[in-house]
Design a protein around this motif. Structure first.
Motif, PDB file in Angstrom:
ATOM      1  N   ARG A 156      54.223 -82.584 -22.444  1.00 23.24           N
ATOM      2  CA  ARG A 156      53.482 -82.709 -21.186  1.00 23.24           C
ATOM      3  C   ARG A 156      51.972 -82.628 -21.374  1.00 23.24           C
ATOM      4  O   ARG A 156      51.225 -82.936 -20.470  1.00 23.24           O
ATOM      5  CB  ARG A 156      53.932 -81.630 -20.207  1.00 23.24           C
ATOM      6  CG  ARG A 156      55.388 -81.786 -19.795  1.00 23.24           C
ATOM      7  CD  ARG A 156      55.842 -80.632 -18.985  1.00 23.24           C
ATOM      8  NE  ARG A 156      55.774 -79.432 -19.845  1.00 23.24           N
ATOM      9  CZ  ARG A 156      56.135 -78.225 -19.480  1.00 23.24           C
ATOM     10  NH1 ARG A 156      56.569 -78.011 -18.268  1.00 23.24           N
ATOM     11  NH2 ARG A 156      56.052 -77.206 -20.312  1.00 23.24           N
ATOM     12  N   MET A 157      51.512 -82.224 -22.557  1.00 19.15           N
ATOM     13  CA  MET A 157      50.071 -82.093 -22.756  1.00 19.15           C
ATOM     14  C   MET A 157      49.426 -83.457 -22.970  1.00 19.15           C
ATOM     15  O   MET A 157      50.085 -84.430 -23.313  1.00 19.15           O
ATOM     16  CB  MET A 157      49.773 -81.175 -23.934  1.00 19.15           C
ATOM     17  CG  MET A 157      50.014 -81.782 -25.272  1.00 19.15           C
ATOM     18  SD  MET A 157      49.508 -80.636 -26.540  1.00 19.15           S
ATOM     19  CE  MET A 157      50.338 -81.361 -27.918  1.00 19.15           C
ATOM     20  N   SER A 158      48.118 -83.494 -22.782  1.00 20.70           N
ATOM     21  CA  SER A 158      47.348 -84.709 -23.007  1.00 20.70           C
ATOM     22  C   SER A 158      46.911 -84.730 -24.470  1.00 20.70           C
ATOM     23  O   SER A 158      46.200 -83.839 -24.925  1.00 20.70           O
ATOM     24  CB  SER A 158      46.126 -84.716 -22.083  1.00 20.70           C
ATOM     25  OG  SER A 158      45.279 -85.778 -22.403  1.00 20.70           O
ATOM     26  N   LEU A 159      47.354 -85.747 -25.200  1.00 19.77           N
ATOM     27  CA  LEU A 159      47.072 -85.836 -26.636  1.00 19.77           C
ATOM     28  C   LEU A 159      46.435 -87.183 -26.931  1.00 19.77           C
ATOM     29  O   LEU A 159      47.018 -88.227 -26.665  1.00 19.77           O
ATOM     30  CB  LEU A 159      48.376 -85.675 -27.425  1.00 19.77           C
ATOM     31  CG  LEU A 159      48.263 -85.687 -28.935  1.00 19.77           C
ATOM     32  CD1 LEU A 159      47.465 -84.485 -29.428  1.00 19.77           C
ATOM     33  CD2 LEU A 159      49.642 -85.669 -29.558  1.00 19.77           C
ATOM     34  N   GLY A 160      45.230 -87.155 -27.500  1.00 17.56           N
ATOM     35  CA  GLY A 160      44.511 -88.376 -27.828  1.00 17.56           C
ATOM     36  C   GLY A 160      45.125 -89.099 -29.010  1.00 17.56           C
ATOM     37  O   GLY A 160      45.949 -88.567 -29.746  1.00 17.56           O
ATOM     38  N   LYS A 161      44.674 -90.323 -29.227  1.00 15.37           N
ATOM     39  CA  LYS A 161      45.200 -91.127 -30.327  1.00 15.37           C
ATOM     40  C   LYS A 161      44.644 -90.647 -31.659  1.00 15.37           C
ATOM     41  O   LYS A 161      43.593 -90.024 -31.724  1.00 15.37           O
ATOM     42  CB  LYS A 161      44.889 -92.599 -30.099  1.00 15.37           C
ATOM     43  CG  LYS A 161      43.428 -92.898 -29.955  1.00 15.37           C
ATOM     44  CD  LYS A 161      43.221 -94.317 -29.510  1.00 15.37           C
ATOM     45  CE  LYS A 161      41.738 -94.550 -29.254  1.00 15.37           C
ATOM     46  NZ  LYS A 161      41.470 -95.832 -28.670  1.00 15.37           N
ATOM     47  N   GLY A 162      45.393 -90.934 -32.708  1.00 16.69           N
ATOM     48  CA  GLY A 162      44.952 -90.554 -34.039  1.00 16.69           C
ATOM     49  C   GLY A 162      45.205 -89.104 -34.376  1.00 16.69           C
ATOM     50  O   GLY A 162      44.450 -88.474 -35.100  1.00 16.69           O
ATOM     51  N   PHE A 163      46.304 -88.538 -33.881  1.00 14.66           N
ATOM     52  CA  PHE A 163      46.658 -87.143 -34.171  1.00 14.66           C
ATOM     53  C   PHE A 163      47.424 -87.111 -35.483  1.00 14.66           C
ATOM     54  O   PHE A 163      48.370 -87.865 -35.673  1.00 14.66           O
ATOM     55  CB  PHE A 163      47.523 -86.587 -33.040  1.00 14.66           C
ATOM     56  CG  PHE A 163      47.789 -85.131 -33.131  1.00 14.66           C
ATOM     57  CD1 PHE A 163      46.849 -84.215 -32.720  1.00 14.66           C
ATOM     58  CD2 PHE A 163      48.999 -84.668 -33.628  1.00 14.66           C
ATOM     59  CE1 PHE A 163      47.098 -82.856 -32.788  1.00 14.66           C
ATOM     60  CE2 PHE A 163      49.263 -83.316 -33.706  1.00 14.66           C
ATOM     61  CZ  PHE A 163      48.309 -82.406 -33.284  1.00 14.66           C
ATOM     62  N   ARG A 164      47.011 -86.240 -36.392  1.00 16.20           N
ATOM     63  CA  ARG A 164      47.641 -86.201 -37.717  1.00 16.20           C
ATOM     64  C   ARG A 164      48.041 -84.776 -38.085  1.00 16.20           C
ATOM     65  O   ARG A 164      47.196 -83.897 -38.150  1.00 16.20           O
ATOM     66  CB  ARG A 164      46.676 -86.741 -38.763  1.00 16.20           C
ATOM     67  CG  ARG A 164      47.253 -86.796 -40.138  1.00 16.20           C
ATOM     68  CD  ARG A 164      46.307 -87.539 -41.076  1.00 16.20           C
ATOM     69  NE  ARG A 164      46.861 -87.580 -42.398  1.00 16.20           N
ATOM     70  CZ  ARG A 164      46.525 -86.741 -43.386  1.00 16.20           C
ATOM     71  NH1 ARG A 164      45.621 -85.829 -43.173  1.00 16.20           N
ATOM     72  NH2 ARG A 164      47.090 -86.835 -44.547  1.00 16.20           N
ATOM     73  N   ILE A 165      49.328 -84.587 -38.304  1.00 17.73           N
ATOM     74  CA  ILE A 165      49.840 -83.322 -38.825  1.00 17.73           C
ATOM     75  C   ILE A 165      49.951 -83.515 -40.325  1.00 17.73           C
ATOM     76  O   ILE A 165      50.703 -84.367 -40.794  1.00 17.73           O
ATOM     77  CB  ILE A 165      51.209 -82.979 -38.207  1.00 17.73           C
ATOM     78  CG1 ILE A 165      51.083 -82.866 -36.692  1.00 17.73           C
ATOM     79  CG2 ILE A 165      51.749 -81.694 -38.814  1.00 17.73           C
ATOM     80  CD1 ILE A 165      52.402 -82.732 -35.976  1.00 17.73           C
ATOM     81  N   MET A 166      49.193 -82.742 -41.082  1.00 23.32           N
ATOM     82  CA  MET A 166      49.105 -82.989 -42.524  1.00 23.32           C
ATOM     83  C   MET A 166      50.388 -82.648 -43.270  1.00 23.32           C
ATOM     84  O   MET A 166      50.724 -83.314 -44.236  1.00 23.32           O
ATOM     85  CB  MET A 166      47.911 -82.251 -43.097  1.00 23.32           C
ATOM     86  CG  MET A 166      46.607 -82.872 -42.616  1.00 23.32           C
ATOM     87  SD  MET A 166      45.185 -82.182 -43.392  1.00 23.32           S
ATOM     88  CE  MET A 166      44.730 -80.943 -42.196  1.00 23.32           C
ATOM     89  N   HIS A 167      51.094 -81.609 -42.871  1.00 16.35           N
ATOM     90  CA  HIS A 167      52.364 -81.239 -43.487  1.00 16.35           C
ATOM     91  C   HIS A 167      53.192 -80.486 -42.459  1.00 16.35           C
ATOM     92  O   HIS A 167      52.662 -79.830 -41.581  1.00 16.35           O
ATOM     93  CB  HIS A 167      52.166 -80.334 -44.711  1.00 16.35           C
ATOM     94  CG  HIS A 167      51.381 -80.966 -45.802  1.00 16.35           C
ATOM     95  ND1 HIS A 167      51.896 -81.940 -46.621  1.00 16.35           N
ATOM     96  CD2 HIS A 167      50.106 -80.767 -46.202  1.00 16.35           C
ATOM     97  CE1 HIS A 167      50.974 -82.312 -47.484  1.00 16.35           C
ATOM     98  NE2 HIS A 167      49.873 -81.621 -47.250  1.00 16.35           N
ATOM     99  N   SER A 168      54.502 -80.539 -42.606  1.00 11.05           N
ATOM    100  CA  SER A 168      55.383 -79.780 -41.716  1.00 11.05           C
ATOM    101  C   SER A 168      55.260 -78.298 -42.016  1.00 11.05           C
ATOM    102  O   SER A 168      54.826 -77.904 -43.084  1.00 11.05           O
ATOM    103  CB  SER A 168      56.838 -80.205 -41.943  1.00 11.05           C
ATOM    104  OG  SER A 168      57.035 -81.530 -41.580  1.00 11.05           O
ATOM    105  N   GLY A 169      55.689 -77.521 -41.070  1.00  9.79           N
ATOM    106  CA  GLY A 169      55.798 -76.094 -41.311  1.00  9.79           C
ATOM    107  C   GLY A 169      54.990 -75.232 -40.372  1.00  9.79           C
ATOM    108  O   GLY A 169      53.785 -75.105 -40.528  1.00  9.79           O
ATOM    109  N   GLY A 170      55.649 -74.685 -39.388  1.00 12.73           N
ATOM    110  CA  GLY A 170      55.040 -73.682 -38.538  1.00 12.73           C
ATOM    111  C   GLY A 170      53.904 -74.148 -37.668  1.00 12.73           C
ATOM    112  O   GLY A 170      53.003 -73.378 -37.375  1.00 12.73           O
ATOM    113  N   VAL A 171      53.916 -75.387 -37.221  1.00 18.74           N
ATOM    114  CA  VAL A 171      52.858 -75.896 -36.350  1.00 18.74           C
ATOM    115  C   VAL A 171      53.311 -75.758 -34.905  1.00 18.74           C
ATOM    116  O   VAL A 171      54.342 -76.303 -34.519  1.00 18.74           O
ATOM    117  CB  VAL A 171      52.529 -77.371 -36.671  1.00 18.74           C
ATOM    118  CG1 VAL A 171      51.528 -77.927 -35.675  1.00 18.74           C
ATOM    119  CG2 VAL A 171      52.016 -77.508 -38.088  1.00 18.74           C
ATOM    120  N   ILE A 172      52.533 -75.019 -34.114  1.00 17.64           N
ATOM    121  CA  ILE A 172      52.838 -74.833 -32.699  1.00 17.64           C
ATOM    122  C   ILE A 172      51.617 -75.269 -31.909  1.00 17.64           C
ATOM    123  O   ILE A 172      50.528 -74.743 -32.110  1.00 17.64           O
ATOM    124  CB  ILE A 172      53.175 -73.368 -32.380  1.00 17.64           C
ATOM    125  CG1 ILE A 172      54.405 -72.939 -33.172  1.00 17.64           C
ATOM    126  CG2 ILE A 172      53.392 -73.180 -30.882  1.00 17.64           C
ATOM    127  CD1 ILE A 172      54.686 -71.455 -33.116  1.00 17.64           C
TER     128      ILE A 172
END
Length: 184
Positions: free
Chosen positions: A69-85
């Motif tokens: 439901r949040m507003s998220l801009g383009k080009g979002f990059r999660i560098m690695h999995s693990g514990g991202v909230i």
């Protein structure tokens, strides 16, 4: 309809637009998570329920939790999995997030609410951003930093408690495959 946000996420990950069949099938889990996250944001009805179920399943595998439901801009990059909230009100464009990052709401006190993050931000491993705070554009939040205060544009935040260091081009050399209007 314009360009799809996932295409920008893909571009940030690989630095190019075209996907091979192998990349379509064997995507890194972080990128696959972003695909279903974007689908959750843009679908309704029964299809939305399917995408939410896939996102929920991937959340258990990757240990990434984000509120569709949040507003998220383009080009979002999660560098690695693990514990991202990520539980934010609004996040800008060209953001890099490292493992262990928590971006969350505060439910009491003068900073009750969710963070707002500007464009071109790099958030280091195990950093924590909480409360109704505004993170400006071109901000680098170092690993293990704790941020519960507003951060102006062109800044670096280090330490716990966080300390702000002003620096023009703070994220230079950290954020790559930056999007421009003619990319994708």
């Amino acid at each position: 309809m314009g360009k799809r946000d996932y295409d920008y996420d893909f571009y940030r990950f690989y630095g190019r637009n075209k996907r091979s069949l192998k990349e379509k099938i064997w995507q890194p889990l972080e990128l696959k998570y972003m695909y279903y996250f974007r689908k959750c944001q843009n679908s309704r009805g029964l299809l939305s329920a399917y995408y939410k179920a896939r996102l929920y399943h991937l959340s258990h595998i990757t240990h990434i939790e984000m509120d569709p439901r949040m507003s998220l801009g383009k080009g979002f990059r999660i560098m690695h999995s693990g514990g991202v909230i990520v539980n934010s009100g609004k996040i800008g464009e060209n953001i890099d997030i490292s493992p262990g990052v928590t971006i969350g709401a505060e439910i009491r006190g003068k900073r009750a609410g969710r963070p707002t993050i500007g464009n071109y931000c790099w958030i280091g491993k195990n950093a924590v951003i909480v409360g109704n705070v505004n993170i400006g554009n071109d901000v680098l939040i170092a690993a293990n930093a704790y941020v519960n205060f507003d951060v102006p544009d062109h800044s670096i935040v280090i330490g716990n408690p966080g300390r702000i260091i002003h620096r023009e081009n703070a994220t230079e050399g950290y954020i790559y495959n930056v999007l421009k209007d003619d990319d994708c």
